[in-house]
Scaffold this motif. Structure first.
Motif, PDB file in Angstrom:
ATOM      1  N   ILE A 105       0.598  -1.183   0.137  1.00 23.46           N
ATOM      2  CA  ILE A 105      -0.080  -0.121  -0.019  1.00 23.46           C
ATOM      3  C   ILE A 105       0.906   1.205  -0.019  1.00 23.46           C
ATOM      4  O   ILE A 105       0.437   2.294  -0.775  1.00 23.46           O
ATOM      5  CB  ILE A 105      -0.794   0.012   1.046  1.00 23.46           C
TER       6      ILE A 105
ATOM      7  N   GLN B 163       1.126   5.103  -2.347  1.00 25.66           N
ATOM      8  CA  GLN B 163       0.327   6.043  -1.807  1.00 25.66           C
ATOM      9  C   GLN B 163      -0.104   7.322  -2.639  1.00 25.66           C
ATOM     10  O   GLN B 163      -1.112   7.848  -2.331  1.00 25.66           O
ATOM     11  CB  GLN B 163       1.366   6.627  -0.694  1.00 25.66           C
TER      12      GLN B 163
ATOM     13  N   LEU C 135      -3.544   6.338  -4.182  1.00 25.95           N
ATOM     14  CA  LEU C 135      -4.533   6.064  -3.089  1.00 25.95           C
ATOM     15  C   LEU C 135      -4.882   7.657  -2.685  1.00 25.95           C
ATOM     16  O   LEU C 135      -5.951   7.644  -2.553  1.00 25.95           O
ATOM     17  CB  LEU C 135      -4.013   5.474  -2.101  1.00 25.95           C
ATOM     18  N   GLU C 136      -3.876   8.524  -2.443  1.00 24.56           N
ATOM     19  CA  GLU C 136      -4.248   9.930  -2.040  1.00 24.56           C
ATOM     20  C   GLU C 136      -5.082  10.501  -3.134  1.00 24.56           C
ATOM     21  O   GLU C 136      -5.944  11.391  -2.746  1.00 24.56           O
ATOM     22  CB  GLU C 136      -3.009  10.655  -2.015  1.00 24.56           C
ATOM     23  N   LYS C 137      -4.992  10.258  -4.310  1.00 32.78           N
ATOM     24  CA  LYS C 137      -5.622  10.752  -5.603  1.00 32.78           C
ATOM     25  C   LYS C 137      -7.175  10.179  -5.570  1.00 32.78           C
ATOM     26  O   LYS C 137      -8.074  10.938  -5.845  1.00 32.78           O
ATOM     27  CB  LYS C 137      -5.137  10.624  -6.765  1.00 32.78           C
TER      28      LYS C 137
ATOM     29  N   ILE D 159      -9.180   8.472  -2.913  1.00 33.17           N
ATOM     30  CA  ILE D 159      -9.177   7.799  -1.585  1.00 33.17           C
ATOM     31  C   ILE D 159     -10.363   6.878  -1.459  1.00 33.17           C
ATOM     32  O   ILE D 159      -9.867   5.918  -0.328  1.00 33.17           O
ATOM     33  CB  ILE D 159      -9.474   9.044  -0.669  1.00 33.17           C
TER      34      ILE D 159
ATOM     35  N   ALA E 240      -9.253   3.187  -0.720  1.00 33.67           N
ATOM     36  CA  ALA E 240      -9.033   2.535   0.985  1.00 33.67           C
ATOM     37  C   ALA E 240     -10.234   2.098   1.400  1.00 33.67           C
ATOM     38  O   ALA E 240     -10.044   1.050   2.332  1.00 33.67           O
ATOM     39  CB  ALA E 240      -8.529   4.082   1.712  1.00 33.67           C
TER      40      ALA E 240
END
Lengths: 467, 467
Positions: free
Chosen positions: A318, A322, A325-327, A329, A332
């Protein structure tokens, strides 16, 4: 019948819940030192309540209870308890008392008990036993629980083959009390060197002439097994032969005792149950909540700390993604779902493989066969689960591409999970490892990694559609 | 010994791997229709290889094999197989052939087998059986596997109490062949209404006068159990009494048969094993990979689809905290770790509670006691795991507050997991549910929710420190 509480219950209610705190009454009777009353009280309790009452009394009272009872009653009490509880009690006894009780137990239970005791207590008990007895016990405990030598009972009817029928009948009649607890369907006949030469079904005595030697009515060249026969072969033997027991001999053919079907069944199912617990990484010895706190915590922690390292390894995937995933979300939310569901599908495949291996329905070399069978189930279930999770994602988030990413990832990860889950037990067995012990943790770590990689890798590739 | 392959192996190698594909030889012999050769070949195989060979032949050959063998041999073959495989084979037989084989089985195995067959096949078999036999089988199958009536054997030695000792001995001697498979340690004596009045240890016959009625040497008023006695009470009975079997009577005291210790042990351990599989949500009936694909997929999917719904429910907590997660994306790495580790700690507590319940070492009402014991372990292990994960977070991310958040969350969630895991089985049992079936899924859903809530809630509260 607590002295402080007035007897107001009606007798019916009493017979249902005779004593809410049996350990108090137990301590009271032990302190009074009345062997008869104590024995009678224990007899009135169910096996479960005996175990409960003993587990709730302190160590000083354990000792008082076991030494107040006659050695026969104490031995009887111990054999009803679980092995870990019995060992715990005997560990706290003075060696002299422990030895007296051990002498009253059948040999297979002696071996079981001594195997569970502290090493110091074992040598103290062996010192306290008469020499011949200590020697015999030492021989038995030399075998592990999963070979014939570790499961046999020495208390059998044994006669020289030249004994007359009448003498056998007289011996039986004179020692009826001693033989009551023996398995008396068969007697075993030996030659002058103590080698097994025949088995005598006791009912044959009914029709025999009293002056004939028993060798005339015995079954000659009986089936027997070596002391080093492993548990798997014992299970096979009793599956194939409809016997209640089989005589066991050493390398020279000398009769050591008899292994009963009961003992083999018990060990076999215990082994199967432990295997499964091990495969799920749950066991760390037999924990009871009466054990010391730090022992319990340490045993559980030994497995938890391996597992958390594996988990951190999987989670590192993961961390690599990152940015993606940040873009997006919303991804998650689905990571734990993918991880848990794949672990679940994989564990189902592990359970089926372990079962088929134990039934002999699959050979460790048949990897391709198992893999094909698993992939076909994986295609169906992966599609069903993937579709479901895709629909949930689309309904919740509105972006069909999010549904596509999580659905496709779960589909492929289900395929991976059942493929690994189905084949890893075979692979472990083939290379001589215990298929139970490592399948579970191995599986979840790899499927977690693959699952996170699939979701986040796919999302990275389709990033402009997901934004 | 395939005809096409020249015999080049040395005999030693052959005895180790006698036939790599035993099902081919089996089909060959079945097609040839030679009962004797087929029976001899099956005898030469281990139980595992018998099961393997049969599982790899097609349905037509199942039928050929079972009908070519004598009914005795066919019955013997079936009893070595697992229950699901035996049922599968008998389901594919014509009812006439199936009935002939069923007649050869002991009554407890008849009941087991018929319980696993298709309903249509059961009624066809009952029609094909002689009336008296069908009636008896119908009575037995009316009981479930977990009461005395479902575990008893009817094949026992039974005499009227007025029978003379000499007549009993003669009967035994004349019917020695028929009685060979019986458990012949005891005979059971009944009055004119077929009510149990005594038990006769066979060895008493050795010392008796031949003209006395057997009633003179019987044990009067023997212990017996009702047909509706549940498995738990049977286990208790054999724990307390050192018997190999116990006679079973109906409401009127009529003797129905004997339940053997073996049968109770087997059911008990099977129940324990199934309980555990159920508690982990793994079982959906006994799957073998030879079963039809859609049946296998459906069974596994039935559990997976419940589990994914529970998972989605837990993941919804993450969705609530999306904003926090978006700002501190590093948290996403730790969510699966917290979820998995808490599930693991909780399952350890479930396993200990199930074991203590089954040993009677804890009562379903003792919630507080169990909770205190679990909390103390949880404090130690939660602290250890929390510290470990906090260090990993700080080393990786550099922000000590991230370590604080995930460490504290894992600490508290471990406490929650062991508290729920330890007490839920007691609670379920107390309110009459099977503690095995729901503990696992319930536990993981709640601990996932709490874990996500703790991590993300704490992070939200400390958001300015984490940025």
């Amino acid at each position: 019948m607590n002295e402080s509480s007035p007897v107001t219950e009606i007798s019916d209610a009493e017979s249902i819940e005779p004593n809410d705190r049996p350990w108090e009454r137990l301590e009271e009777l032990a302190d009074a030192g009345d062997a008869e009353a104590l024995s009678a009280y224990l007899d009135s309790l169910s096996v479960g309540d005996q175990a409960l009452a003993l587990s709730r009394t302190d160590e000083a009272h354990h000792q008082t209870v076991l030494t107040t009872l006659s050695v026969e009653d104490a031995a009887e009490l111990l054999r009803h308890l679980s092995e870990s509880q019995a060992a715990d009690l005997v560990d706290s006894l003075p060696a002299e008392d422990a030895a007296a009780i051990v002498q009253e137990m059948p040999s297979d239970e002696q071996a079981d008990l001594l195997g569970d005791l502290d090493a110091d207590q074992v040598s103290a008990i062996l010192q306290a036993l008469p020499n011949a007895e200590a020697e015999a016990v030492r021989e038995l405990t030399a075998y592990s629980d999963d070979v014939a030598g570790g499961l046999l009972v020495r208390e059998i009817l044994r006669f020289d083959r030249s004994t007359k029928v009448a003498d056998v009948i007289n011996t039986l009649s004179e020692n009826a009390d001693e033989f009551r607890d023996y398995d008396v369907q068969y007697a075993y006949l030996t030659d002058e060197n103590n080698r097994l030469v025949g088995v005598l079904p006791m009912r044959n005595l009914l029709f025999a002439r009293r002056n004939d030697p028993v060798a005339d009515i015995m079954i000659a060249e009986p089936l027997s097994l070596r002391d080093i026969t492993p548990l798997d072969d014992l299970i096979d033997f009793f599956d194939t032969h409809h016997f209640l027991g089989v005589p066991v001999v050493d390398a020279e053919g000398k009769l050591l005792g008899v292994v009963h079907r009961n003992a083999v069944d018990y060990e076999a199912t215990r082994a199967a149950e432990n295997d499964f617990l091990k495969s799920q990484g749950i066991i760390g010895g037999e924990e009871l909540r009466t054990m010391p706190l730090f022992l319990r915590a340490r045993r559980r922690l030994s497995w938890l700390s391996i597992n958390i390292l594996l988990n951190i390894g999987a989670a590192a995937v993961i961390a690599i993604y990152q940015d993606t995933l940040e873009k997006v979300i919303a991804l998650a939310v689905f990571l734990p779902i993918i991880s848990d569901m794949s672990g679940c599908s994989g564990n189902q495949a592990v359970a089926v493989s372990m079962r088929e291996l134990s039934l002999g329905l699959v050979r460790p070399t048949e990897m391709v066969r198992v893999w094909l069978k698993e992939v076909s189930v994986g295609l169906i279930n992966g599609a069903a689960l993937g579709l479901l999770v895709a629909i949930v994602a689309i309904v919740w988030n509105g972006n069909p591409y999010l549904g596509l990413v999580v659905g496709v990832a779960l589909f492929f990860n289900t395929l991976i999970a059942v493929s690994i889950g189905g084949t890893v037990p075979l692979l472990l067995k083939r290379f001589g490892f215990d298929p139970a012990v490592a399948s579970g943790p191995l599986l979840t770590t790899v499927t977690d990694m693959c699952g996170f990689f699939l979701v986040l890798g796919l999302a990275t590739a389709m990033l402009n559609r997901l934004l």
